[in-house]
Design a protein around this motif. Sequence first.
Motif, PDB file in Angstrom:
ATOM      1  N   LYS A 178     -12.845   2.405  -8.053  1.00  0.00           N
ATOM      2  CA  LYS A 178     -12.918   3.702  -7.362  1.00  0.00           C
ATOM      3  C   LYS A 178     -11.716   3.918  -6.448  1.00  0.00           C
ATOM      4  O   LYS A 178     -11.307   5.045  -6.204  1.00  0.00           O
ATOM      5  CB  LYS A 178     -14.215   3.767  -6.531  1.00  0.00           C
ATOM      6  N   LYS A 179     -11.139   2.816  -5.920  1.00  0.00           N
ATOM      7  CA  LYS A 179     -10.025   2.938  -4.965  1.00  0.00           C
ATOM      8  C   LYS A 179      -8.679   3.102  -5.674  1.00  0.00           C
ATOM      9  O   LYS A 179      -7.671   3.370  -5.039  1.00  0.00           O
ATOM     10  CB  LYS A 179      -9.958   1.670  -4.098  1.00  0.00           C
ATOM     11  N   ARG A 182      -7.558   3.955 -13.112  1.00  0.00           N
ATOM     12  CA  ARG A 182      -9.019   4.090 -13.315  1.00  0.00           C
ATOM     13  C   ARG A 182      -9.342   4.437 -14.755  1.00  0.00           C
ATOM     14  O   ARG A 182     -10.300   3.949 -15.330  1.00  0.00           O
ATOM     15  CB  ARG A 182      -9.573   5.199 -12.412  1.00  0.00           C
ATOM     16  N   GLU A 220     -16.362  -1.002  -7.553  1.00  0.00           N
ATOM     17  CA  GLU A 220     -15.942  -0.612  -6.207  1.00  0.00           C
ATOM     18  C   GLU A 220     -14.409  -0.517  -6.127  1.00  0.00           C
ATOM     19  O   GLU A 220     -13.852   0.452  -5.630  1.00  0.00           O
ATOM     20  CB  GLU A 220     -16.454  -1.695  -5.247  1.00  0.00           C
ATOM     21  N   LEU A 221     -13.745  -1.565  -6.680  1.00  0.00           N
ATOM     22  CA  LEU A 221     -12.274  -1.625  -6.682  1.00  0.00           C
ATOM     23  C   LEU A 221     -11.704  -0.492  -7.537  1.00  0.00           C
ATOM     24  O   LEU A 221     -10.728   0.176  -7.179  1.00  0.00           O
ATOM     25  CB  LEU A 221     -11.827  -2.986  -7.224  1.00  0.00           C
ATOM     26  N   LYS A 260       0.830  -1.216   0.000  1.00  0.00           N
ATOM     27  CA  LYS A 260       0.000   0.000   0.000  1.00  0.00           C
ATOM     28  C   LYS A 260       0.863   1.264   0.000  1.00  0.00           C
ATOM     29  O   LYS A 260       0.383   2.346  -0.329  1.00  0.00           O
ATOM     30  CB  LYS A 260      -0.942   0.000   1.197  1.00  0.00           C
TER      31      LYS A 260
END
Length: 420
Positions: free
Chosen positions: A296-297, A303, A293-294, A73
């Motif tokens: 958006k992160k 994206r 959903e994924l 991350k």
Amino acid sequence: MEKMYKILCGRLFDGERTVLEERMEILTEGNRIRAVGRDLPCPEGTEIIDLSDATVTPGLMDAHTHMNFIEWKDFERTMLYQSPAWKGMAVLYNARKGLRRGFTAMRHCGTNSNDAYASIDAKRLINAGYFEGARLVIAPHYVTCSNSHGDISHRVAQNPALGEKLWRDYPGAGCGPYEFRDIVRTQIKYGADYIKIFANGGFTTPNDSPDDLTLCEDELKSIIDTAHQLKKKVTAHAYSTETIRLLVRLGIDGIEHGSLLDDPELIAEMEEKDVYLIPNFAAYDQIIFGTEELLKKMIPAMREKIPRYAERMLCSRELVMKSRLRIGYGTDFVMAHNCYESGYEFISWMKMGADPLRVLRAATSVNATILELPETGAVKPGYLADLAAWRRDLLHDPEALLDCAFVMKDGVIYPVEKSE
Ligand SMILES: [Zn+2]
């Protein structure tokens, strides 16, 4: 006398054949396998290791990792804000974590961080026995041009003054065939085991595309020829069919990703020339099967690009899986898992219906050819005693490689850890 172990295997996958053999035994002496069979002798002082409830395999290998990062991350921040020393220690940390998961060899596919030669020191320290870790095969820096996916200044593209400073200090940064010739010689001089090129753009960089050829033909030729002259192999981050066709014509040894490869004739040519492919299925699952959903992160560049490429990548996978290409097992985890979680790649192959023994061959005897580690990747008399064992069912359980039961490298037994 050197330490001897007799290992009782419930089942044995030898790394090469297409069967699991029941109730086999392996005798090791020092760092070598001495015998494989049934009812083997047990010389005095031999220690018995009972793995009769497990499947024993050669130690597995991950052919595509980036070991300068620890927490996935934080990878974007790590690239810019951690020192070369920190990144070298990260390689040691990741090599230990990988080994404890049953992966006795890991190939580090470079970084765009300035001064990443410490990855080679990590290999030397492990080989000298000062640190516990997988065998390492190292390309310290990407060989790359400005605005390629390997160009770190993408990360500060809104600050060109800082970007140019970072770019000019980067050891793999070049332009033109003469400069690249010198870069390849320099990387090999300081210990690179092979050369890694960035030939196409990527998904995480903002101002390029996975279809764009980044280096020019004369530059690619210079890199490949110079490395071959110095008896080193060359692999390329490449997605598009056109780019891969050019690289194959120029004599490249391997392709990393190849995710938009869609020409059966080119695949046939790669089979004939024995150009290997490391597809990194798990890393790209999030692109192909990612939910809204994924999406958006994800970072803005991802994206924007993902919806345009998912369908093509899926078609390419089907062609590749049907082929007879020399396909290696490699994860390329920088954005989904920590880089040592190599067992997750098995899940992706199994979901696509791959024969599990083909996946295991990819991770052992096939990867041994790609990593150029002779006398590894198979359980044979005379080979190095690099072994792993698994209690879950390797033929039916896609998560079986997340749960290592035993690992030995160079005849030494190490503690094991489950994947996170
Ligand atoms: Zn990579």
